[in-house]
Scaffold this motif. Structure first.
Motif: not given
Length: 300
Positions: A121-125, A127-128, A155-158
């Motif tokens: 579950l990374g940032t790309a996942e 974001t999708s 809505m997508v934190p870092e």
């Protein structure tokens, strides 16, 4: 000059079976064959093998190398850099979980679950997942889709390179919320009447009024007006009236909307604050929390 596969193997230092494998899968396109059916290669194949070897040594996968015919080297290396950076972040997350787990005398099932989930579950996942969430919750309502779309970046934190355990847990809870069908249904139902009748002008007006009522509520908080006190009645009444006029609804309907607000929506933004290491609660949450309490007490 043409080379047999054996000669090319000696010149390149790669085994014959590796060159044959590369030819079979298209990494090293076949140039031709002799009358006896043996593969024939040229000087350009020697150069390509050197490139393949170099790319493999830095971890570029064969599928990407095979696509070199359609991309220049800069594109391939840029793609590989992004892949490596993603892998590094994933390893850093895993390291943080392992360190936190090893600090405990008795690791639990939650620790194993955290390790397993964070590996995929990374940032790309995320974001999708957010994009799918926005599409689902919007439910074909253009204005709501636009409003949520404008929020999607926030809505997508870092996730930090060296996340604390509470940030990792917040990240996992966030993904669970986004995938929760009951939460999605709840948000689709919230404010359905407003969103179905809103257009871009309504949304602009609504945002302006929302800023105004937020200032009113924050002023009440600063003045120490308890939401359940009688002093709160004229303030919350004025707020509900302003919102009702901007939405074409009654104050009672607006109050009912506050009563039906799903607390998981607030929790979502709290989790983002935890991950981004930002203060919580933020001003809008304080303001609308005061309005909710006052509306439920005096207009519920």
């Amino acid at each position: 000059m043409n080379y047999t596969i054996g000669r090319l193997a000696k010149l390149s230092g790669l085994p014959v079976k590796t060159i044959r494998f590369y030819s079979d899968i298209g990494v090293l396109p076949e140039r031709g064959r002799t009358a006896a059916g043996y593969r024939v290669y040229g000087d350009e194949d020697r150069v390509r093998l050197e490139l393949v070897r170099a790319l493999r040594e830095i971890g570029v996968d064969l599928a990407t190398i095979r696509s070199l015919g359609d991309r220049d080297l800069h594109q391939v290396l840029s793609l590989h850099l992004r892949t490596v950076e993603t892998q590094i972040k994933s390893l850093q997350r895993t390291r943080a979980v392992l360190r936190a787990t090893l600090e405990r005398d008795d690791p639990t099932d939650d620790d194993l679950r955290r390790l397993n989930a964070l590996g995929r579950l990374g940032t790309a996942e995320l974001t999708s997942l957010v994009n799918d969430f926005v599409d689902d919750v919007s439910d074909g309502r253009p204005t709501l889709e636009k409003w949520l779309g404008d929020l999607s970046a926030a809505m997508v934190p870092e996730l930090p390179d060296e996340p604390r355990i509470e940030q990792l847990d917040a990240w996992l809870e966030l993904t669970e919320l986004l995938a929760d069908d009951d939460f999605r249904t709840s948000l689709r139902d919230m404010g359905r009447e407003f969103w179905e009748n809103a257009d871009e002008t309504d949304l602009a007006d609504w945002n302006a009024v929302n800023e105004l009522v937020m200032r009113e509520a924050l002023a009440a908080v600063d003045d120490g007006v308890h939401p359940e006190s009688e002093a709160a009645v004229p303030i919350v009444s004025r707020i509900l009236t302003l919102l009702a006029e901007s939405q074409g609804r009654t104050p009672e309907a607006v109050a009912r909307g506050y009563a039906e607000h799903d607390p998981r929506a607030t929790r979502y933004w709290e989790l983002i604050a935890v991950i981004n290491d930002m203060p919580w609660p933020v001003a809008p949450t304080i303001a609308h929390g005061w309005i909710t309490s006052a509306a439920n007490c005096h207009f519920g």
